[in-house]
Scaffold this motif. Structure first.
Motif, short mmCIF file in Angstrom:
data_model
loop_
_atom_site.label_atom_id
_atom_site.label_comp_id
_atom_site.label_asym_id
_atom_site.label_seq_id
_atom_site.Cartn_x
_atom_site.Cartn_y
_atom_site.Cartn_z
N GLN A 57 0.82 -1.21 0.00
CA GLN A 57 0.00 0.00 0.00
C GLN A 57 0.86 1.27 0.00
OE1 GLN A 57 -2.27 -0.60 3.55
NE2 GLN A 57 -3.47 -2.31 2.70
N CYS A 58 1.93 1.23 0.78
CA CYS A 58 2.77 2.43 0.90
C CYS A 58 3.61 2.66 -0.34
CB CYS A 58 3.65 2.32 2.14
SG CYS A 58 2.69 2.47 3.67
N ALA A 59 4.09 1.58 -0.96
CA ALA A 59 4.84 1.74 -2.21
C ALA A 59 3.97 2.39 -3.27
CB ALA A 59 5.37 0.39 -2.67
N GLU A 60 2.71 1.95 -3.32
CA GLU A 60 1.79 2.51 -4.30
C GLU A 60 1.46 3.96 -3.97
OE1 GLU A 60 -2.70 1.60 -6.11
OE2 GLU A 60 -1.70 0.15 -4.81
N ALA A 61 1.28 4.23 -2.66
CA ALA A 61 0.90 5.59 -2.25
C ALA A 61 2.05 6.59 -2.40
CB ALA A 61 0.41 5.58 -0.80
N SER A 62 3.28 6.08 -2.53
CA SER A 62 4.43 6.98 -2.63
C SER A 62 4.51 7.66 -3.99
CB SER A 62 5.73 6.22 -2.37
OG SER A 62 6.11 5.43 -3.49
N ASN A 63 3.67 7.21 -4.95
CA ASN A 63 3.67 7.79 -6.30
C ASN A 63 5.05 7.72 -6.96
OD1 ASN A 63 0.89 8.53 -6.29
ND2 ASN A 63 1.40 10.29 -4.99
N GLY A 64 5.70 6.59 -6.76
CA GLY A 64 6.99 6.38 -7.41
C GLY A 64 8.19 6.89 -6.66
N ALA A 65 8.00 7.38 -5.43
CA ALA A 65 9.13 7.89 -4.65
C ALA A 65 10.05 6.77 -4.19
CB ALA A 65 8.63 8.68 -3.45
N TYR A 66 9.48 5.59 -3.96
CA TYR A 66 10.28 4.44 -3.54
C TYR A 66 9.51 3.15 -3.82
CZ TYR A 66 7.30 4.92 0.64
OH TYR A 66 6.23 5.06 1.49
N GLN A 67 10.26 2.06 -3.90
CA GLN A 67 9.71 0.71 -3.94
C GLN A 67 10.08 0.04 -2.62
OE1 GLN A 67 7.92 -0.14 -6.51
NE2 GLN A 67 8.59 1.24 -8.14
N VAL A 68 9.43 -1.08 -2.31
CA VAL A 68 9.70 -1.78 -1.05
C VAL A 68 9.93 -3.26 -1.32
CG1 VAL A 68 8.91 -2.27 1.29
CG2 VAL A 68 8.22 -0.15 0.17
N ARG A 69 11.00 -3.77 -0.77
CA ARG A 69 11.26 -5.20 -0.82
C ARG A 69 11.17 -5.75 0.60
NH1 ARG A 69 16.23 -5.71 -3.44
NH2 ARG A 69 17.33 -5.36 -1.46
N ILE A 70 10.49 -6.88 0.75
CA ILE A 70 10.29 -7.50 2.06
C ILE A 70 11.28 -8.64 2.27
CG2 ILE A 70 8.71 -8.89 3.47
CD1 ILE A 70 7.94 -5.98 3.40
N GLU A 71 11.90 -8.67 3.44
CA GLU A 71 12.73 -9.80 3.86
C GLU A 71 12.20 -10.26 5.22
OE1 GLU A 71 15.08 -11.37 2.33
OE2 GLU A 71 15.63 -10.05 0.67
N SER A 72 11.88 -11.54 5.35
CA SER A 72 11.33 -12.05 6.61
C SER A 72 12.44 -12.52 7.54
CB SER A 72 10.37 -13.21 6.34
OG SER A 72 9.20 -12.75 5.73
N LEU A 73 12.35 -12.11 8.79
CA LEU A 73 13.27 -12.56 9.82
C LEU A 73 12.83 -13.92 10.37
CD1 LEU A 73 13.66 -9.14 11.66
CD2 LEU A 73 15.49 -10.37 10.47
N PRO A 74 13.68 -14.62 11.10
CA PRO A 74 13.29 -15.90 11.69
C PRO A 74 12.13 -15.75 12.67
CG PRO A 74 15.68 -15.64 11.72
CD PRO A 74 15.11 -14.31 11.33
N SER A 75 11.58 -16.86 13.11
CA SER A 75 10.37 -16.83 13.94
C SER A 75 10.64 -16.54 15.41
CB SER A 75 9.62 -18.17 13.81
OG SER A 75 10.45 -19.25 14.23
N THR A 76 11.86 -16.79 15.90
CA THR A 76 12.14 -16.57 17.32
C THR A 76 12.92 -15.29 17.53
OG1 THR A 76 14.25 -17.77 17.34
CG2 THR A 76 12.23 -19.07 17.67
N ALA A 77 12.73 -14.65 18.69
CA ALA A 77 13.41 -13.39 18.99
C ALA A 77 14.92 -13.57 19.00
CB ALA A 77 12.93 -12.84 20.33
N THR A 78 15.39 -14.68 19.53
CA THR A 78 16.83 -14.93 19.60
C THR A 78 17.45 -14.99 18.21
OG1 THR A 78 16.61 -16.12 21.69
CG2 THR A 78 18.62 -16.49 20.43
N ALA A 79 16.82 -15.75 17.31
CA ALA A 79 17.34 -15.88 15.94
C ALA A 79 17.22 -14.56 15.19
CB ALA A 79 16.59 -16.99 15.20
N GLN A 80 16.16 -13.80 15.45
CA GLN A 80 16.01 -12.48 14.82
C GLN A 80 17.18 -11.59 15.21
OE1 GLN A 80 12.24 -11.26 16.36
NE2 GLN A 80 11.12 -12.88 15.29
N ARG A 81 17.48 -11.55 16.49
CA ARG A 81 18.57 -10.71 16.97
C ARG A 81 19.90 -11.12 16.35
NH1 ARG A 81 22.48 -11.65 20.52
NH2 ARG A 81 23.53 -9.85 21.49
N GLU A 82 20.17 -12.41 16.33
CA GLU A 82 21.45 -12.89 15.79
C GLU A 82 21.64 -12.46 14.34
OE1 GLU A 82 21.45 -17.08 16.37
OE2 GLU A 82 21.91 -16.95 18.52
#
Length: 436
Positions: A57-82
């Motif tokens: 939604q935000c990439a579209e609303a930016s009117n071409g100011a930016y694109q967004v790529r998603i990267e998913s972090l691991p499921s646990t807080a410890t692995a996310q932090r590492e």
């Protein structure tokens, strides 16, 4: 029966997740040329697709100011932090935006991994938010993490069992001692998170705070902060944990229980009480709609504020959530701030609460008609977040939590000697004399 927003949102977001690679690809289209709009990479915490939808939604609303790529972090807080520590410590400029558990904001900010928000940005990005979530994003009086979602644990109970025991868990003065006595008397169980992981520290911290204490004194002193569990509040917390762990009210899997194991126990025939996050009600309704949980169990679920440690002192409900930080090495700081402002707007936070069962940091969300229809306990959630007790805001939180988990586990082993032993071990770990 009311329409189940959790089930509806989960089905819709499952479709979004299934097509996430296509969504990311569409957001990246046209960015091959050097003169094209920048592509902002957002590292998200796993969900059912709500973050992907907000990014699109935000990439579209930016009117071409930016694109967004998603990267998913691991499921646990410890692995996310590492993962994030390794990348940020290496000066990774591809991390434009990162979702992080509230307990890591201080560590990342202190290490120089995050770009601080300016005073003007802070005022704009936090307007209308509850104070407690904002505090989780602060380090040295500067905002480094804009609250993305918030959370606070509640007390859940089976209404029929509470009535049979003659107790009112919704009473303002209801305590852990009363809860344990009632559960033992009814030969029922109290479900908590006591696996050797962060959820167990959450429980212990809440008990200590609710008793008027703290895990640490002089938190600002960093490694020289003073562990303070060997105090009356810490000793009372140890009494509650140890007594429950050795009592017939302890589930057989208590020392291995996370949020979902606790929920399963609470929904079983032996369940009576549970401390857990607000998502459990929506999850129970979804299970009933799918036919995997009897409707009478859902109808029997009651909720109240987190129980007190002392009848004359309000409880400090565990405070959770996630914050949005901007990578210190991003090449597009202005665009990253604009993305935060877009994805973190109140209407999106409210919709995320409906779709993902993750409470909003905005006070106004709880007055939204759809929220109030879906969450009969909306006022209680807002109150609990507002009065929520945070974990210590220290760059060395991982050491603090690890020391507690190591010395307080399993729960049945906790005695009056545990707080003193923990204080010494924690002090040694902070000073570098011992390793976790």
């Amino acid at each position: 029966m009311k329409r189940n927003q959790f089930a509806r949102g989960r089905r819709r977001r499952a479709v979004a997740l299934a097509s996430a690679p296509l969504v990311a690809a569409s957001l990246l289209s046209g960015c091959g040329a050097q003169s094209g709009p920048p592509t902002l990479t957002w590292y998200i915490l796993p969900d059912n697709g709500g973050s992907v939808a907000r990014a699109e939604q935000c990439a579209e609303a930016s009117n071409g100011a930016y694109q967004v790529r998603i990267e998913s972090l691991p499921s646990t807080a410890t692995a996310q932090r590492e993962q994030m520590v390794r990348r940020l410590a290496a000066g990774d400029s591809s991390i434009d935006l990162v979702s992080m558990d509230v307990v890591f904001t201080a560590e990342f900010a202190n290490a120089g991994f995050l770009r601080p928000y300016t005073a003007e940005e802070t005022s704009r990005l936090t307007a209308g938010m509850l104070p407690a979530p904002i505090e989780t994003g602060m380090w040295e009086d500067t905002l480094y993490g804009a609250p993305y979602k918030s959370n606070a644990q509640l007390l859940w109970y089976r209404k029929s069992a509470a009535a049979a025991a003659g107790v009112d868990p919704a009473s303002p003065t209801f305590t852990w001692d009363e809860m344990l006595k009632a559960a033992v008397g009814q030969q029922k169980k109290i479900a908590v998170q006591a696996q050797r992981y962060e959820g167990y520290t959450v429980l212990i911290n809440a008990l200590v705070l609710s008793g008027g204490g703290a895990l640490l004194e002089d938190v600002e002193a960093g490694r020289d902060a003073k562990p303070s569990l060997n105090t009356p509040p810490g000793l009372k917390a140890a009494e509650i944990v140890g007594t429950l762990g050795r009592s017939p009210a302890a589930p057989t899997d208590m020392s291995n229980a996370s949020e979902e194991q606790a929920r399963a126990n609470f929904q079983s025939d032996q369940g009576m009480f549970m401390v857990n996050w607000p998502y459990v009600l929506a999850a129970a309704r979804s299970a009933a709609e799918e036919g995997t949980l009897p409707q009478e169990v859902v109808d029997d679920i009651g909720w109240a504020r987190y129980p007190r440690v002392s009848p004359d002192m309000p409880s400090a409900p565990p405070l959770g959530g996630a914050n949005l930080g901007i990578g210190a090495y991003t090449e597009y700081p202005e665009e990253a701030v604009a993305l935060v402002e877009c994805i973190n707007a109140e209407p999106k936070a409210t919709q995320y609460m409906l779709d993902e069962s993750e409470p909003s940091p905005y006070a106004a969300s709880y007055d939204n008609p759809e929220i109030r229809e879906t969450y009969e306990n909306a006022d209680l959630i807002r109150e609990s977040i507002g009065d929520g007790g945070p974990r210590p805001p220290t760059p060395f939180y991982t050491d603090i939590s690890g020391a507690i988990q190591q010395t307080w586990h399993p729960p049945a082993s906790v005695t009056s000697e545990t707080p003193e032993r923990t204080d010494q071990f924690m002090a040694d770990v902070l000073a570098g004399r011992r390793l976790l």
